[in-house]
Enzyme design. Structure first.
Site, PDB file in Angstrom:
ATOM      1  N   GLY A  39       0.800  -1.223   0.000  1.00 42.10           N
ATOM      2  CA  GLY A  39       0.000   0.000   0.000  1.00 42.10           C
ATOM      3  C   GLY A  39       0.831   1.271   0.000  1.00 42.10           C
ATOM      4  N   ARG A  71      -6.155  -1.405  -1.235  1.00 45.78           N
ATOM      5  CA  ARG A  71      -5.243  -0.281  -0.948  1.00 45.78           C
ATOM      6  C   ARG A  71      -3.998  -0.254  -1.829  1.00 45.78           C
ATOM      7  NH1 ARG A  71      -4.849  -4.406   2.263  1.00 45.78           N
ATOM      8  NH2 ARG A  71      -2.845  -5.228   2.948  1.00 45.78           N
ATOM      9  N   ASN A 129       6.410  -5.004   8.283  1.00 47.18           N
ATOM     10  CA  ASN A 129       6.693  -5.709   9.534  1.00 47.18           C
ATOM     11  C   ASN A 129       7.957  -5.167  10.188  1.00 47.18           C
ATOM     12  OD1 ASN A 129       9.121  -7.693   8.908  1.00 47.18           O
ATOM     13  ND2 ASN A 129       7.823  -7.578   7.101  1.00 47.18           N
ATOM     14  N   CYS A 174      16.759   4.252  17.269  1.00 49.24           N
ATOM     15  CA  CYS A 174      16.842   5.230  18.368  1.00 49.24           C
ATOM     16  C   CYS A 174      15.463   5.430  18.995  1.00 49.24           C
ATOM     17  CB  CYS A 174      17.309   6.595  17.862  1.00 49.24           C
ATOM     18  SG  CYS A 174      19.030   6.725  17.399  1.00 49.24           S
ATOM     19  N   CYS A 186      -0.741  -4.438   8.823  1.00 51.86           N
ATOM     20  CA  CYS A 186      -2.018  -4.445   8.086  1.00 51.86           C
ATOM     21  C   CYS A 186      -2.616  -5.834   7.943  1.00 51.86           C
ATOM     22  CB  CYS A 186      -1.857  -3.830   6.708  1.00 51.86           C
ATOM     23  SG  CYS A 186      -1.424  -2.108   6.753  1.00 51.86           S
ATOM     24  N   CYS A 243      22.168   4.137  21.427  1.00 55.80           N
ATOM     25  CA  CYS A 243      21.457   3.288  20.462  1.00 55.80           C
ATOM     26  C   CYS A 243      22.363   2.142  20.020  1.00 55.80           C
ATOM     27  CB  CYS A 243      21.034   4.122  19.252  1.00 55.80           C
ATOM     28  SG  CYS A 243      20.346   3.141  17.902  1.00 55.80           S
TER      29      CYS A 243
HETATM   30 ZN   LIG Z   1      19.988   4.882  16.382  1.00 55.37          ZN
END
Ligand SMILES: [Zn+2]
Lengths: 250, 66
Positions: A39, A71, A129, A174, A186, A243
């Site tokens: 979509g 869609r 996903n 992050c 979806c 991160c």
């Molecule tokens: Zn990052």
């Protein structure tokens, strides 16, 4: 250099001061990878092919299902049962025979993804996903490839842009570090067609702006779209120095 | 003190941090992001980030679909 047929085809770009011949040549010389032909990928691929992105690489490993047609507007009923990338390639070639389109008809490994990324200017994450989203983000951070993220569900959408060439760029991880797919997609939750269409179209818009060099407000930002109120909210994302994906890379 | 969470007015105790806000909202921490005054707050700061009177807080989830 633009050819005469290109000057005709892109005349409405050439009339725009922000694009002009220079911008159109940048589009012609650019290579963009779109991952996910659903979509979000439908309008994104159509607009980028129409805009004259010189090389479009489209990737998906799914076969078109009749429930996608609500869609995924690039396809027609006759395409049901075909691989999406193959149906999309035909559609885009019919739309604009003056560009190159390459299709990747399988799920890429991290290595293959990194190799593809080393040859392109920009990636559009149009997947459905969390696993794919994290994998694409990691590869983009490692290869310093700019990444435009779109997502939509129910009546809401999200849009983000990370210019991984810049050392202060945040990344998807992050803000959303989880790897599990318990977040909605979806297939296990509904979505209104125009909501994915709006987000995919915004990805195409930001992609064109980025390649042409029109300044964008989206860098290190997350935009949330509420389809009920039509409100957009904008949040700033700082690079998270802890991160696990981009924190160690400067 | 009064704060505003996802457009809802909330009366909370002074010095509430983001982690405590999650337990007030009965909302699980995973899969969520938090922004205060339009700035996303890094996860590792949630326990120490004290909310202020009139803060505008947004709590939202990752969306994977497309
Ligand atoms: Zn990052």
């Amino acid at each position: 250099m633009l050819t005469d047929p290109e000057v005709l085809r892109y005349s409405r770009h050439l009339l725009l001061q922000d694009v002009d011949v220079t911008g159109q040549e940048k589009l012609k010389n650019s290579k963009v990878l779109i991952i996910g032909m659903g979509g979000l990928g439908s309008p994104a691929a159509l607009y980028l092919a129409a805009a004259g992105i010189g090389t479009l690489i489209i990737s998906d490993f799914d076969v078109l299902d009749v429930s996608n047609l609500q869609r995924q507007i690039a396809y027609s009923t006759a395409d049901v049962g075909k691989y999406k990338v193959l149906a999309m390639k035909q559609r885009l070639e019919a739309l604009n025979p003056q560009i190159r389109i390459r299709s990747i008809n399988k799920e890429m490994s991290q290595e293959q993804l990194s190799m593809e990324l080393s040859m392109i200017d920009l990636v559009l994450d149009c997947t459905d996903n969390m696993h794919s989203r994290q994998k694409i983000n990691t590869a983009c951070v490692q290869t310093k490839t700019p990444l435009l993220v779109g997502a939509a569900i129910r009546m809401e959408g999200q849009l983000m842009f990370f210019d991984n060439k810049l050392s202060d760029s945040a990344c998807y991880h992050c803000i959303f570090p989880q790897n599990s797919d318990e977040s909605l997609n979806c297939s296990n939750s509904g979505v209104l067609g125009p909501v994915v269409g709006i987000i995919g179209t915004m990805q195409a818009l930001e992609a064109i702006k980025f390649i042409v060099g029109i300044p964008s407000e989206l860098k290190n930002k997350l935009k949330l779209f509420d389809a009920k109120t039509l409100e957009w909210q904008t949040f700033s994302i700082n690079k998270n120095l802890q991160c696990a994906v981009c924190g160690a890379i400067s | 003190m009064i704060i505003n969470v996802n457009y809802q007015r909330m009366d909370v105790e002074i010095d509430l941090n983001i982690k405590q806000l999650f337990s007030l909202l009965k909302c699980d921490l995973d899969g969520h992001a938090v922004a205060v005054k339009q700035q996303v707050i890094e996860r590792q700061k949630w326990a120490s980030y004290q909310l202020q009177e009139n803060d505008v807080v947004s709590v939202f989830q990752a969306i994977a679909g497309g």
